[in-house]
Scaffold this motif. Structure first.
Motif, PDB file in Angstrom:
ATOM      1  N   THR A  53      -4.540   6.627   6.375  1.00 31.19           N
ATOM      2  CA  THR A  53      -4.840   5.394   5.657  1.00 31.19           C
ATOM      3  C   THR A  53      -5.298   4.378   6.697  1.00 31.19           C
ATOM      4  O   THR A  53      -4.563   4.083   7.637  1.00 31.19           O
ATOM      5  CB  THR A  53      -3.587   4.850   4.939  1.00 31.19           C
ATOM      6  N   GLU A  97      -4.674   2.874  11.990  1.00 28.13           N
ATOM      7  CA  GLU A  97      -4.694   4.024  11.093  1.00 28.13           C
ATOM      8  C   GLU A  97      -3.243   4.471  10.938  1.00 28.13           C
ATOM      9  O   GLU A  97      -2.536   4.646  11.925  1.00 28.13           O
ATOM     10  CB  GLU A  97      -5.541   5.097  11.759  1.00 28.13           C
ATOM     11  N   ALA A 120      -8.863   1.614   3.539  1.00 25.48           N
ATOM     12  CA  ALA A 120      -8.044   1.995   2.387  1.00 25.48           C
ATOM     13  C   ALA A 120      -7.116   0.844   1.993  1.00 25.48           C
ATOM     14  O   ALA A 120      -6.819   0.653   0.819  1.00 25.48           O
ATOM     15  CB  ALA A 120      -7.240   3.247   2.711  1.00 25.48           C
ATOM     16  N   LEU A 131       1.486   4.898   0.737  1.00 26.49           N
ATOM     17  CA  LEU A 131       0.870   5.823   1.675  1.00 26.49           C
ATOM     18  C   LEU A 131       0.766   7.209   1.051  1.00 26.49           C
ATOM     19  O   LEU A 131       1.716   7.705   0.457  1.00 26.49           O
ATOM     20  CB  LEU A 131       1.687   5.886   2.969  1.00 26.49           C
ATOM     21  N   CYS A 165       0.850  -1.185   0.000  1.00 22.34           N
ATOM     22  CA  CYS A 165       0.000   0.000   0.000  1.00 22.34           C
ATOM     23  C   CYS A 165       0.886   1.236   0.000  1.00 22.34           C
ATOM     24  O   CYS A 165       1.697   1.425   0.917  1.00 22.34           O
ATOM     25  CB  CYS A 165      -0.895   0.003   1.241  1.00 22.34           C
TER      26      CYS A 165
END
Length: 170
Positions: free
Chosen positions: A23, A46, A32, A18, A16
């Motif tokens: 996120t 988070e 997300a 950022l 992922c």
């Protein structure tokens, strides 16, 4: 841009990138970054990116959030550090072009006990065979119940005598 790369087998293809802001990471689709693994809470944590600082905040997850093995509620995550959510390990990579990836631990998170092993797995069988875990006797509970009922009856008899003696005198 910094990114989280999953290190755990079966999820290694996941990562992922950022973005500035928050996120959310968790097991369900409205995060997300979704990690559909039972040890990851629905809304596990988070991750916030503010400038070059990446911070992690646990969202009261069931199995905890850890940075390099230490439990955290809220902490800064640095490039190369390992973030563990339940049984899933991730590493924060800087993502700058030409920047070498920080060395990471080559160890995987321990698998733990699977739900279907609780009754039938090797641990349950060995405990039953060894007799380590024996069923607790109800003897103590029966004694407390007997004493409680006896005391209750004594209190009722005393109250009844007090009531009868007070109502009998004008």
């Amino acid at each position: 841009m910094p990114r989280l790369v999953v290190l755990t087998e079966g999820f290694k293809e996941r990562s992922c990138e950022l973005k500035v802001g928050k996120t959310t990471i968790g097991r369900v689709e409205d995060n997300a970054f979704q990690i559909p693994e039972p040890s990851v809470s629905s809304h596990h944590c988070e991750v916030s990116l503010l400038g070059t600082v990446v911070s992690v905040k646990d969202l009261d997850s069931t199995n905890g959030t850890f940075i390099d093995g230490d439990p955290v509620k809220e902490a800064v995550l640095k490039a190369g550090q390992t973030l563990r959510l339940g049984q899933i390990e991730l590493r924060l990579e800087n993502g700058a072009p030409g920047a070498p990836a920080a060395p990471a631990k080559a160890t995987a998170a321990p698998a733990g006990v699977k739900l279907n092993e609780l009754e039938t797995g090797p641990r349950a069988k060995s405990a039953a065979v060894d007799g380590v875990f024996k069923k607790k006797s109800n003897k103590v509970n029966k004694i407390f119940m007997f004493v409680g009922i006896t005391l209750g009856l004594i209190v009722i008899v005393i109250l009844a005598k007090a009531f009868l003696s007070s109502s009998g005198t004008p």
